[in-house]
Design a protein around this motif. Structure first.
Motif, mmCIF file in Angstrom:
data_model
loop_
_atom_site.group_PDB
_atom_site.id
_atom_site.type_symbol
_atom_site.label_atom_id
_atom_site.label_comp_id
_atom_site.label_asym_id
_atom_site.label_seq_id
_atom_site.Cartn_x
_atom_site.Cartn_y
_atom_site.Cartn_z
ATOM 1 N N ARG A 35 -7.518 0.924 -1.571
ATOM 2 C CA ARG A 35 -8.947 1.186 -1.392
ATOM 3 C C ARG A 35 -9.289 1.589 0.042
ATOM 4 O O ARG A 35 -8.810 1.011 1.002
ATOM 5 C CB ARG A 35 -9.709 -0.094 -1.766
ATOM 6 N N GLN A 36 -10.151 2.599 0.139
ATOM 7 C CA GLN A 36 -10.734 3.013 1.409
ATOM 8 C C GLN A 36 -12.209 2.590 1.406
ATOM 9 O O GLN A 36 -12.899 2.728 0.397
ATOM 10 C CB GLN A 36 -10.636 4.519 1.591
ATOM 11 N N ILE A 37 -12.694 2.100 2.524
ATOM 12 C CA ILE A 37 -14.059 1.564 2.604
ATOM 13 C C ILE A 37 -14.838 2.392 3.629
ATOM 14 O O ILE A 37 -14.393 2.558 4.773
ATOM 15 C CB ILE A 37 -14.039 0.080 3.023
ATOM 16 N N PHE A 38 -15.992 2.912 3.215
ATOM 17 C CA PHE A 38 -16.812 3.768 4.083
ATOM 18 C C PHE A 38 -18.227 3.164 4.198
ATOM 19 O O PHE A 38 -19.152 3.605 3.513
ATOM 20 C CB PHE A 38 -16.887 5.185 3.517
ATOM 21 N N PRO A 39 -18.411 2.153 5.069
ATOM 22 C CA PRO A 39 -19.719 1.471 5.159
ATOM 23 C C PRO A 39 -20.852 2.381 5.617
ATOM 24 O O PRO A 39 -21.990 2.231 5.190
ATOM 25 C CB PRO A 39 -19.468 0.355 6.179
ATOM 26 N N HIS A 40 -20.551 3.319 6.512
ATOM 27 C CA HIS A 40 -21.535 4.253 7.056
ATOM 28 C C HIS A 40 -20.831 5.578 7.333
ATOM 29 O O HIS A 40 -19.597 5.630 7.417
ATOM 30 C CB HIS A 40 -22.151 3.720 8.361
ATOM 31 N N PRO A 41 -21.595 6.659 7.497
ATOM 32 C CA PRO A 41 -20.958 7.923 7.887
ATOM 33 C C PRO A 41 -20.131 7.768 9.160
ATOM 34 O O PRO A 41 -20.614 7.210 10.157
ATOM 35 C CB PRO A 41 -22.153 8.865 8.114
ATOM 36 N N GLY A 42 -18.899 8.226 9.121
ATOM 37 C CA GLY A 42 -18.013 8.121 10.278
ATOM 38 C C GLY A 42 -17.240 6.817 10.362
ATOM 39 O O GLY A 42 -16.332 6.694 11.178
ATOM 40 N N TRP A 43 -17.605 5.828 9.537
ATOM 41 C CA TRP A 43 -16.899 4.545 9.532
ATOM 42 C C TRP A 43 -15.830 4.570 8.447
ATOM 43 O O TRP A 43 -16.089 4.978 7.309
ATOM 44 C CB TRP A 43 -17.854 3.396 9.251
ATOM 45 N N VAL A 44 -14.633 4.121 8.779
ATOM 46 C CA VAL A 44 -13.534 4.048 7.812
ATOM 47 C C VAL A 44 -12.825 2.705 7.992
ATOM 48 O O VAL A 44 -12.320 2.413 9.083
ATOM 49 C CB VAL A 44 -12.522 5.193 7.990
ATOM 50 N N GLU A 45 -12.808 1.921 6.930
ATOM 51 C CA GLU A 45 -12.190 0.602 6.990
ATOM 52 C C GLU A 45 -11.203 0.413 5.837
ATOM 53 O O GLU A 45 -11.242 1.139 4.838
ATOM 54 C CB GLU A 45 -13.258 -0.506 6.911
ATOM 55 N N GLN A 46 -10.321 -0.567 6.005
ATOM 56 C CA GLN A 46 -9.403 -0.997 4.944
ATOM 57 C C GLN A 46 -9.304 -2.512 4.981
ATOM 58 O O GLN A 46 -9.391 -3.116 6.057
ATOM 59 C CB GLN A 46 -8.012 -0.367 5.140
ATOM 60 N N ASP A 47 -9.126 -3.118 3.824
ATOM 61 C CA ASP A 47 -8.900 -4.551 3.752
ATOM 62 C C ASP A 47 -7.414 -4.792 4.034
ATOM 63 O O ASP A 47 -6.557 -4.310 3.287
ATOM 64 C CB ASP A 47 -9.265 -5.071 2.363
ATOM 65 N N PRO A 48 -7.068 -5.526 5.096
ATOM 66 C CA PRO A 48 -5.646 -5.768 5.390
ATOM 67 C C PRO A 48 -4.896 -6.408 4.235
ATOM 68 O O PRO A 48 -3.686 -6.175 4.076
ATOM 69 C CB PRO A 48 -5.696 -6.702 6.611
ATOM 70 N N MET A 49 -5.599 -7.192 3.409
ATOM 71 C CA MET A 49 -4.932 -7.799 2.259
ATOM 72 C C MET A 49 -4.615 -6.746 1.194
ATOM 73 O O MET A 49 -3.615 -6.868 0.474
ATOM 74 C CB MET A 49 -5.811 -8.908 1.669
ATOM 75 N N ASP A 50 -5.448 -5.709 1.096
ATOM 76 C CA ASP A 50 -5.140 -4.588 0.188
ATOM 77 C C ASP A 50 -3.880 -3.865 0.657
ATOM 78 O O ASP A 50 -3.023 -3.489 -0.153
ATOM 79 C CB ASP A 50 -6.303 -3.593 0.135
ATOM 80 N N ILE A 51 -3.774 -3.646 1.972
ATOM 81 C CA ILE A 51 -2.591 -2.990 2.524
ATOM 82 C C ILE A 51 -1.342 -3.806 2.196
ATOM 83 O O ILE A 51 -0.338 -3.279 1.692
ATOM 84 C CB ILE A 51 -2.725 -2.812 4.053
ATOM 85 N N LEU A 52 -1.416 -5.110 2.477
ATOM 86 C CA LEU A 52 -0.276 -5.987 2.239
ATOM 87 C C LEU A 52 0.083 -6.033 0.755
ATOM 88 O O LEU A 52 1.262 -5.932 0.383
ATOM 89 C CB LEU A 52 -0.604 -7.392 2.748
ATOM 90 N N GLY A 53 -0.923 -6.165 -0.096
ATOM 91 C CA GLY A 53 -0.678 -6.223 -1.538
ATOM 92 C C GLY A 53 -0.045 -4.950 -2.062
ATOM 93 O O GLY A 53 0.845 -4.985 -2.926
ATOM 94 N N SER A 54 -0.478 -3.802 -1.529
ATOM 95 C CA SER A 54 0.089 -2.531 -1.978
ATOM 96 C C SER A 54 1.559 -2.426 -1.591
ATOM 97 O O SER A 54 2.387 -1.892 -2.345
ATOM 98 C CB SER A 54 -0.705 -1.353 -1.400
ATOM 99 N N VAL A 55 1.912 -2.953 -0.418
ATOM 100 C CA VAL A 55 3.316 -2.929 0.027
ATOM 101 C C VAL A 55 4.172 -3.806 -0.879
ATOM 102 O O VAL A 55 5.264 -3.401 -1.312
ATOM 103 C CB VAL A 55 3.420 -3.384 1.498
ATOM 104 N N PHE A 56 3.694 -5.006 -1.199
ATOM 105 C CA PHE A 56 4.442 -5.893 -2.099
ATOM 106 C C PHE A 56 4.648 -5.244 -3.468
ATOM 107 O O PHE A 56 5.735 -5.297 -4.037
ATOM 108 C CB PHE A 56 3.695 -7.219 -2.269
#
Length: 522
Positions: A35-56
């Motif tokens: 998942r990619q998270i876009f709270p506002h224009p120009g903002w880009v976030e990721q949940d570190p737990m999503d990153i870790l879970g995807s790797v596992f």
């Protein structure tokens, strides 16, 4: 017995786990978008737990396929890691949990922070360039960390009481893979550290001056190690079949591609066409400051060897522009369709697309610029737009290459390419035309993951590739690698006209800087 090396490849939009044999051939892999998270224009976030879970998930998926092929997981000798670089992660030392979503490398929320920091130094944007090789811009991790300290009370409190850990994605992954809060190792490598604005590229250590400049405590930082060394052993209950397998390689993704493309000689360069596009030019053990808008960075360092440095040019939007055509405009249904769509016309019909979704990176460094499409007429079709989208990356690559030639004094003769967009024959032919150079594409295009696997495999403790780095580099230099070559098909006059049109579009785009409008965010 056969020997294999695994590579964790965490990209901006997906994670992968790939397994290579002792000849560097890809055996199997598994990929998962997250998942990619876009709270506002120009903002880009990721949940570190999503990153870790995807790797596992990718590790388990690849191991399952690996075993179905008749292989034994016990023959996996080591693991390398490569990752999106400047994305900033902060987590709690006691619980091991994230304190905030990761702020992604392409995020531009920190423009006000950058402006303020520039004003504190007589050198402005180059306040720390002599130390870290980088200009002050929204791109790098330390600026994102400064924003977090100013805008999150939880992060600020954890930082001030010594309970916070900070790192790029490689550090977050290694920490969790080696045990997390139960003894996980807090480390990074020189390539990722060189992208934070906190490391002295001469000493390869954290800089006290840079830490003071950003107001960061040293105790939150990981230990800096070479790119090929022993980082720790896997100690995680979810990965029971990989317990005690050593992690012996770690590089930022673009540096891993430099290694994977075997660009070990001074003057060799590669360009990776991923979410963004990144060209690295090997300058050897010499640190080459740029006077033309490029970055000076660590290319790689193998244990027992001096660091190799590089000049880098970064483009914020490449594959992400194709994804925008697909997801936002619905012009294509799959990313692969853009190749045939663009090939349907012989020119862009006068249409130029400046893909400045996150501003313009090298060599322009204009983070406040927005994207634009100029030259549209009633004649314009989706085919012209598709071609202009591919050309946008190619033209920006030309601007970077011109800067590299000026900085290095070593004009490039061949550009080695990899990454998703390099699969497009149309795009690579356009690139050759626009550069006036030979573009070389390897048949095995998983250069980034191969680079991480190479760093892990040449480590003497793993011993898949005997003799360490020097022997491996010598063999790679002598090897007859099979490449697909794209040669220019237009003359210098046509090339100059096309590039002049691009520069006109850049000039027009830079004049358009609307103030933020809250209604745009709804």
């Amino acid at each position: 017995m056969p020997s294999f090396i695994g590579a964790i490849d965490n990209g901006t939009t997906s994670s992968r786990f790939l397994i290579f044999d002792e000849n560097g051939n890809l055996v199997i892999g598994h990929q998962l978008e997250y998942r990619q998270i876009f709270p506002h224009p120009g903002w880009v976030e990721q949940d570190p737990m999503d990153i870790l879970g995807s790797v596992f998930t990718c590790i388990e998926g690849a191991l399952r396929k690996f075993e179905l092929q008749g292989n034994d997981v016990k023959d996996l000798r080591g693991i390398g890691i490569t990752n999106q670089r400047e994305t900033a992660v902060v987590w709690d030392r006691t619980t091991g949990r994230p304190l905030h979503n990761a702020i992604v490398w392409s995020d531009t929320r920190t423009q006000d922070v950058v402006t303020r920091l520039c004003e504190t130094s007589e050198k402005g944007v180059d306040a720390l360039k002599d130390i870290c090789g980088l200009p002050l811009t929204t791109y790098f991790s330390a600026v994102k960390l400064r924003w977090l300290l100013e805008h999150s009370s939880e992060v600020k409190e954890a930082h001030d009481n010594g309970n916070m850990m900070f790192g790029t994605v490689d550090s977050w992954l290694i920490y969790n893979l080696t045990g997390g809060k139960e003894g996980g190792v807090h480390v990074t490598d020189v390539t990722n550290a060189s992208r934070t604005m906190l490391m002295d590229i001469k000493t390869l250590k954290w800089s006290e001056e840079c830490l003071k400049f950003f107001g960061v405590n040293a105790d939150i930082l990981p230990e800096i190690k070479p790119s090929s060394t022993h980082f720790g052993k896997i100690q995680h209950p979810t990965l029971d079949r990989l317990q005690d397998v050593p992690i012996t390689g770690c590089l930022g993704d673009q540096h891993a591609a430099l290694v994977g493309q075997h660009c070990f000689q001074v003057g060799e360069a590669k360009n990776t066409y991923g979410t963004g596009c990144f060209m690295l030019f090997n300058t050897g053990t010499k640190i080459t400051p740029s006077n033309n808008g490029l970055l000076t960075t660590v290319g790689y360092q193998f244990e027992g060897e001096p660091a190799a440095y590089a000049l880098e040019g970064s483009i914020a939007a490449a594959g992400s522009a194709v994804k925008w055509l697909r997801d936002n405009l619905g012009v294509i249904r799959t990313a692969e369709e853009i190749n045939d769509l663009a090939a349907h016309v012989d020119s862009n019909g006068g249409v130029v697309f400046v893909t400045a979704f996150s501003g313009l990176f090298a060599p322009y460094w204009k983070p406040d610029v927005r994207g634009s499409i100029v030259g549209i007429s009633q004649h314009t079709t989706k085919h012209h737009l598709a071609r202009a989208t591919l050309e946008a990356t190619c033209f920006q690559t030309r601007a970077i290459l011109d800067a590299m030639n000026a900085d290095s004094g070593l004009p490039l003769k061949t550009l080695r390419v990899d990454g998703g967009l390099s699969n497009s024959d149309t795009c690579m032919q356009l690139q050759a035309n626009i550069l006036g150079l030979e573009v070389a594409r390897p048949l095995m295009r998983e250069s980034t993951a191969l680079g991480a696997a190479t760093a892990a495999g040449v480590h003497l403790g793993v011993g898949i590739w005997k003799g360490g780095f020097k022997a491996f580099a010598e063999r790679a230099h002598k090897a007859k690698e099979v490449l697909e070559i794209f040669n220019p098909k237009i003359n210098d006059e046509e090339r100059a006209k096309e590039y002049e049109l691009w520069q006109m579009a850049i000039d027009a785009t830079m004049q358009f800087k609307p103030k933020r409008n809250e209604s745009w965010e709804s």
